[in-house]
Design a protein around this motif. Structure first.
Motif, PDB file in Angstrom:
ATOM      1  N   GLU A  32       1.577  12.723   4.454  1.00 25.72           N
ATOM      2  CA  GLU A  32       2.012  14.120   5.172  1.00 25.72           C
ATOM      3  C   GLU A  32       3.088  13.615   5.943  1.00 25.72           C
ATOM      4  O   GLU A  32       2.812  12.587   6.617  1.00 25.72           O
ATOM      5  N   VAL A  33       4.365  14.157   5.605  1.00 25.88           N
ATOM      6  CA  VAL A  33       5.479  13.676   6.299  1.00 25.88           C
ATOM      7  C   VAL A  33       6.396  14.834   6.879  1.00 25.88           C
ATOM      8  O   VAL A  33       6.232  15.938   6.462  1.00 25.88           O
ATOM      9  N   SER A  34       6.613  14.765   8.225  1.00 25.38           N
ATOM     10  CA  SER A  34       7.584  15.657   8.835  1.00 25.38           C
ATOM     11  C   SER A  34       9.066  14.992   8.945  1.00 25.38           C
ATOM     12  O   SER A  34       9.314  13.891   9.074  1.00 25.38           O
ATOM     13  N   TYR A  35      10.133  16.162   8.678  1.00 23.42           N
ATOM     14  CA  TYR A  35      11.415  15.696   8.898  1.00 23.42           C
ATOM     15  C   TYR A  35      12.124  16.755   9.135  1.00 23.42           C
ATOM     16  O   TYR A  35      11.794  18.099   8.982  1.00 23.42           O
ATOM     17  N   GLY A  45       0.736  -1.173  -0.040  1.00 27.38           N
ATOM     18  CA  GLY A  45      -0.098  -0.017  -0.050  1.00 27.38           C
ATOM     19  C   GLY A  45       0.877   1.328  -0.185  1.00 27.38           C
ATOM     20  O   GLY A  45       1.902   1.020   0.235  1.00 27.38           O
ATOM     21  N   ALA A  46       0.187   2.435  -0.115  1.00 24.52           N
ATOM     22  CA  ALA A  46       0.639   3.646  -0.130  1.00 24.52           C
ATOM     23  C   ALA A  46       1.536   4.093   0.760  1.00 24.52           C
ATOM     24  O   ALA A  46       2.651   4.613   1.118  1.00 24.52           O
ATOM     25  N   GLU A  57      -3.744   8.875   2.754  1.00 24.12           N
ATOM     26  CA  GLU A  57      -4.768   9.062   2.251  1.00 24.12           C
ATOM     27  C   GLU A  57      -4.773   8.299   0.713  1.00 24.12           C
ATOM     28  O   GLU A  57      -4.339   8.949   0.004  1.00 24.12           O
ATOM     29  N   GLU A  58      -5.610   7.354   0.658  1.00 22.66           N
ATOM     30  CA  GLU A  58      -5.616   6.469  -0.702  1.00 22.66           C
ATOM     31  C   GLU A  58      -6.856   7.210  -1.251  1.00 22.66           C
ATOM     32  O   GLU A  58      -7.944   6.866  -0.691  1.00 22.66           O
ATOM     33  N   GLU A  66       5.999  18.365   4.740  1.00 22.44           N
ATOM     34  CA  GLU A  66       5.619  18.027   3.245  1.00 22.44           C
ATOM     35  C   GLU A  66       4.784  17.031   2.971  1.00 22.44           C
ATOM     36  O   GLU A  66       4.328  16.338   3.665  1.00 22.44           O
ATOM     37  N   THR A  67       3.849  17.629   1.835  1.00 23.49           N
ATOM     38  CA  THR A  67       2.875  16.652   1.445  1.00 23.49           C
ATOM     39  C   THR A  67       3.385  15.824   0.195  1.00 23.49           C
ATOM     40  O   THR A  67       3.843  16.565  -0.730  1.00 23.49           O
ATOM     41  N   PHE A  68       3.265  14.612   0.067  1.00 15.29           N
ATOM     42  CA  PHE A  68       3.792  13.812  -0.925  1.00 15.29           C
ATOM     43  C   PHE A  68       2.706  13.370  -1.793  1.00 15.29           C
ATOM     44  O   PHE A  68       1.933  12.413  -1.059  1.00 15.29           O
TER      45      PHE A  68
END
Length: 312
Positions: free
Chosen positions: A101-104, A38-39, A92-93, A112-114
């Motif tokens: 949504e990722v934080s780093y 999955g994603a 969300e698929e 960041e939204t990928f």
């Protein structure tokens, strides 16, 4: 290859520590498998690969190609980390599309939204627009970007926009023809596009700075004066005369003023060769007023001296 900046920049990088640059040492880890995961599994593997410095593995999990990257070291495993402490906040698929949504840290905290897309049975990450080096100029320019001393990227259409992983990069801007002595150096941050070491926006650099023009003007003065001396000695004829002086009838001993030896502007139309134009001048003692100026192209001889080829 891409490596850490030189010692003279370590103090600058210390202030932005947290994300290091890439090197070319091979890594043994195989690319992770995301089949059927999955994603969420894909984006997790993707950011973990970047955190581990496995750039080739991250590339395999994306929709990008190795040929999209200008620097080979950017698509090799064994790099220093490209992002620190990544965390997948949520996924969300929606059919064959998904967002994550990722934080780093890079080195500051980022959110960041990928976007992801499903290709057959696997999900792939689309690199966000923020993952790029973007340098621009206010006019066409003859220049190259030297990234980490090894990777040279030619400037085309007054800009360079190439994919890059999160991190800090040393970038030098050089003139491959050697005509202009450029001295722009920066530490460029991805994402964000900020540049430490510049006092101007890296997206709108001058194609020809006042300082570089002044240096060329100083070098060209003797070249143009020498050409005009040959022109006068030949009776205002020959290839070293401006075309406006061809066949001029002047009183014995007449010479032009001194404006012809001052380059007024330098520019390029094709991004490969610099052109120049001098200030307008006139010849005293002519039977009728004659206005002229030198135009042509600039280059360097084998020993580095400035040279001019006249076109009109």
């Amino acid at each position: 290859m891409i490596r850490r900046p030189r010692a003279l920049l370590l103090a600058v990088l210390a202030a932005t520590a947290g994300v290091a640059l890439v090197s070319c040492a091979p890594a043994a880890q195989p690319a992770p498998s995301t089949e059927g995961g999955g994603a969420e599994a894909t984006i997790t593997d993707f950011v973990e690969a970047l955190s581990d410095g496995r750039l080739a593995d991250a590339l395999e999990l994306s929709t990008a190609e190795a040929s999209d990257f200008a620097c080979p070291a950017m698509v090799s495993n064994g790099a220093d980390m490209a992002m620190a402490a990544p965390e997948v906040i949520g996924v969300e698929e929606r059919g064959d599309r998904a967002t994550a949504e990722v934080s780093y840290s890079s080195p500051d905290e980022q959110s960041e939204t990928f976007d992801l897309v499903r290709e057959e049975d696997d999900w792939r990450v689309e690199l966000p627009e923020s993952f790029e080096i973007a340098i621009g100029f206010d006019a066409p320019v003859v220049a190259e970007l030297v990234v980490e001393e090894d990777c040279r990227i030619p400037v085309e259409d007054a800009k360079v926009t190439v994919p890059a992983w999160p991190g800090t990069y040393r970038i030098d801007i050089v003139d491959p023809t050697g005509v202009l002595d450029r001295w722009e150096q920066m530490i460029y941050s991805v994402p964000g596009g900020s540049a430490i070491g510049l006092d101007v926006d890296p997206a709108s650099l001058p194609a020809v700075s006042e300082g570089a023009l002044s240096v060329v003007q100083g070098e060209a003065a003797s070249v143009l004066s020498e050409a005009m001396a040959d022109c006068v000695a030949a009776g205002f004829t020959g290839a070293r005369c401006p075309t406006q002086l061809a066949g001029a009838t002047v009183a014995p001993g007449s010479e032009p003023g001194g404006q012809y030896s001052i380059i007024d502007r330098v520019w390029t139309d094709d991004g490969r060769q610099w052109q120049f134009e001098t200030r307008s001048d006139s010849v005293e003692g002519a039977t009728a007023p004659i206005e002229f100026r030198y135009r042509g192209t600039l280059g360097r001889t084998s020993n580095g001296a400035l040279s001019a080829q006249f076109t009109s």
